[in-house]
Design a protein around this motif. Sequence first.
Motif, short mmCIF file in Angstrom:
data_model
loop_
_atom_site.label_atom_id
_atom_site.label_comp_id
_atom_site.label_asym_id
_atom_site.label_seq_id
_atom_site.Cartn_x
_atom_site.Cartn_y
_atom_site.Cartn_z
N SER A 124 0.81 -1.24 -0.01
CA SER A 124 -0.12 -0.13 0.15
C SER A 124 0.89 1.17 -0.03
N ASN A 125 0.20 2.43 -0.21
CA ASN A 125 1.04 3.73 -0.42
C ASN A 125 0.98 4.32 1.14
N ASP A 126 0.08 3.52 2.04
CA ASP A 126 -0.09 3.93 3.41
C ASP A 126 0.31 2.80 4.08
N LEU A 127 1.40 3.09 5.15
CA LEU A 127 1.65 1.94 6.03
C LEU A 127 0.59 1.59 6.94
N ALA A 128 -0.28 2.48 7.16
CA ALA A 128 -1.05 2.16 8.37
C ALA A 128 -2.19 0.93 7.69
N LEU A 129 -2.08 0.91 6.48
CA LEU A 129 -3.25 -0.14 5.92
C LEU A 129 -2.79 -1.58 6.44
N LEU A 130 -1.46 -1.88 6.58
CA LEU A 130 -0.84 -3.29 7.37
C LEU A 130 -0.25 -2.98 8.63
N ALA A 131 -0.66 -1.94 9.29
CA ALA A 131 -0.19 -1.94 10.62
C ALA A 131 -0.88 -2.87 11.53
N SER A 132 -0.32 -3.37 12.52
CA SER A 132 -0.67 -4.17 13.53
C SER A 132 -2.28 -3.97 13.88
N VAL A 133 -3.09 -4.88 14.21
CA VAL A 133 -4.28 -4.60 14.90
C VAL A 133 -4.25 -3.90 16.40
N ALA A 134 -4.99 -3.03 16.65
CA ALA A 134 -4.90 -2.20 17.59
C ALA A 134 -4.66 -2.87 19.06
N LYS A 135 -3.85 -2.56 19.87
CA LYS A 135 -3.43 -3.22 21.07
C LYS A 135 -4.82 -3.55 21.87
N ARG A 136 -4.62 -4.94 22.32
CA ARG A 136 -5.81 -5.27 23.20
C ARG A 136 -5.46 -5.88 24.55
N ARG A 137 -5.91 -5.81 25.72
CA ARG A 137 -5.66 -6.53 26.77
C ARG A 137 -6.37 -7.58 27.03
N PHE A 138 -5.73 -8.70 27.47
CA PHE A 138 -6.36 -9.90 27.76
C PHE A 138 -5.50 -10.64 28.57
N ASN A 139 -6.13 -11.83 29.25
CA ASN A 139 -5.49 -12.70 30.31
C ASN A 139 -5.45 -14.00 29.67
N GLU A 140 -3.68 -13.95 29.31
CA GLU A 140 -3.37 -15.36 28.73
C GLU A 140 -2.90 -16.30 29.65
N ALA A 141 -3.06 -17.54 29.37
CA ALA A 141 -2.35 -18.77 29.83
C ALA A 141 -1.05 -18.87 29.68
N ARG A 142 -0.08 -18.95 30.78
CA ARG A 142 1.16 -19.05 30.56
C ARG A 142 1.57 -20.52 31.09
N THR A 143 1.19 -21.22 31.76
CA THR A 143 1.64 -22.54 32.07
C THR A 143 0.35 -23.22 32.58
N VAL A 144 0.23 -24.47 32.45
CA VAL A 144 -0.60 -25.60 32.78
C VAL A 144 0.05 -26.69 33.47
N ASN A 145 -0.48 -27.20 34.67
CA ASN A 145 -0.09 -28.36 35.13
C ASN A 145 -1.04 -29.11 35.94
N PRO A 146 -1.22 -30.37 35.68
CA PRO A 146 -0.64 -31.28 34.91
C PRO A 146 -0.47 -31.10 33.32
N PRO A 147 0.63 -31.44 32.58
CA PRO A 147 0.62 -31.36 31.11
C PRO A 147 -0.53 -32.22 30.44
N ARG A 148 -0.82 -33.26 31.11
CA ARG A 148 -1.78 -34.14 30.55
C ARG A 148 -2.52 -35.00 31.30
N LEU A 149 -4.10 -35.39 31.03
CA LEU A 149 -4.59 -36.24 31.85
C LEU A 149 -5.18 -37.64 31.53
N GLN A 150 -5.29 -38.38 32.21
CA GLN A 150 -5.90 -40.06 31.85
C GLN A 150 -7.21 -40.07 32.44
N PHE A 151 -8.00 -40.52 31.54
CA PHE A 151 -9.46 -40.89 31.81
C PHE A 151 -9.58 -42.25 31.78
N ASP A 152 -10.01 -42.96 33.07
CA ASP A 152 -9.95 -44.34 32.86
C ASP A 152 -11.33 -44.88 33.03
N PRO A 153 -12.13 -45.68 32.10
CA PRO A 153 -13.38 -46.05 32.60
C PRO A 153 -13.51 -47.44 32.88
#
Length: 710
Positions: A484-513
Amino acid sequence: MTKRISALLLAVLLATPVLTAQWWKVTLPEDVWLTQVGITAHGAYLMHDARFSLPQAPMCCEPYQSSTAGSMSVSAFVRQEITKHVRLNIRGSYVPMAGTFTQDQSIFVTGAIRGLTRSTLETSMTFVGGEILADVRVADPIRLMAGVTIGTLSGATFSQREDLIQPGTGTFENGRRTRNESRGVALQNVSTSHMGATFGVGYDIPMTENHSVVVTPEFLYTAALGDNISGVSWRTNMVRLGASIAFSLNAPQPPTPVERRREEIVDSLIVRIAPDAEEYRTKGQERIVLDTVVDADLVVITERVSRIDTVYIPEPPVINAAIRARAIDEKGALQDVFTINVTTQYVTEALPILPAIFFDGQSITISPRYRQVSKSSEFDLPSVPPRTTSVHREILNILGERLKLSPAMTIQLRGTADPTTENADCNLARSRAVAVKDYLTRVWGIEDARITITAGAGSCAPDRVTRRMSEEGYAENRRVEISSNDLALLASVAKRRFNEARTVNPPRLQFDPAGTSTKFITDWTLEARSGQTQLFSKSGKGLPEVVTQDLPLTTAELMTSGMPVDVELKVKGIRRSSAEATTKINVRKDTANIELERLTLTLFEVASDEISAIAEEQIKSFVENVPAGSTVVVRGFADMLGNAEFNKKLSQKRAESVCATIRKHLRKRVDLQCNDIATDRFPPGIESYNTPEERFLSRTVQIEVKKSRK
């Protein structure tokens, strides 16, 4: 265990009245010697067997020979059965008997010229007489007939003439071409007593049940036993084909029709059998009672049938379900008692725009991976999830909205085609760009003049071709590049604040029937939910199996509310049986006190660490707002499809290039960390490398600013 239940099943089967020999009254046509009267009509074929000339009508030379003629005959008759196989048939018959005879003869005319004459004799007479026939039933209803025919010939006349046929000119001595002509002259010496032997075959067709009316198609042959004229060799044989209709004078009364009915009264004895057996029934012995009701015009015979059937019905199966959840730690050990721990962190992120739209092989249709709307009002940017892949799925609508809001912006589209699988076809490449342009003009109303399609010359491969010789590499070269002739067309989407998961423990689960029924189960479903949100679901046929489920960060983000996870196992069995079992897993959420502000750069080409103008502009804008004393982490990523060591070095180079650009524009003292290289995991928001856009979005560097959460 047996249980008797009284079940009355009444099935009344109404039979239609019987139309054949099923009668209440016992007098049948076979019991009566029938006396019948009737008429016949035949077509007749007359065969004149002759060699004669009439004394009354002299002719030259040769006599008349045989001839044939058509006629008809009618008769009235009386016939009487002598036995049920033999009957006597007396008929009075009327048969017109006409005939035409011709004879050609050679003659000499004047000058010894040979000529030809033709003599023609036309006769007319009528046979009036009777026939006495005996017919025998040889195979019902076929009958053979034989007898005599006796009568007289009346009204016998003739007409005769002799015509000159050749030569075509000339006459007889009378000056005409016809001589010896006579008309309507009575025949003399006609036989007053005419006799013949008659043979035939007939086929009786009763038209009523009591044989009151019978139609008989028949074939008759009569051989004359004498000449038609005394002293003249002339006999007439006759073949007749026709039918007679007879009316019985003593036919029995029409029989009373019988209507048969059947009623079933069934009791059932119930026997319970195994749940997996098939239901079946065995019929008991029938007891039959007949009930007859005679009415004036109908006899009703009711057959009442009663029996006791044994019905074998499978028992409803009783099944149960059980489910047990265990944690699997990093070392693979199982834990029976556990809590899912999710750590989260508030992140403010500017989500990048990837300036490319990818197409399937040989296709000019925009892929369904890109969301397309029918009208612009259906698009709502704030509702787009804060993930890089989700933003790219909406790129057509983000570009359309920005162009609509900024009328001065223009956009350039350059289509490309893979050089290996598509031969860098410029027609294909241009058609892809046209498809993108058409969407922007049709849905978003962007003026045609603001959208430019850049055409390739000769080859339409990308300037920076992905040279990996695989479908992954080929797919990255099938795209439309956006500028584009205007860099604003391809600029990042406006900043948004959200709560992001960083870790989870345990890493996996087992389901036994374990504890679930091992018989009669046909299929099962295992589902886990956090509130109304489904975390995962699995299903299968037969008995449920032990399920191991990974807990990636994408799943952990669905549990950031801290609500317990409800796990439900549903099993279905035969005979519509079912059972359910549930278990609950507690979730503990821990939110970090450090908040991140993140910028993701996605403008690196394949195997490149070069910073583009758009990326430099984004870095400059981002660092202007970094507080002094902050910790700034620059983390490099690369897709994992290539050599691991090469990817690690490439990620380091990209991070160093970004750090150099930060130092160029940063005017504050910060803790800049440039050695956090991540080549063994996906960047945030990326879940796989299955699509070319996910691989492009993984060739990135993220800038994170850490600060205390307020």
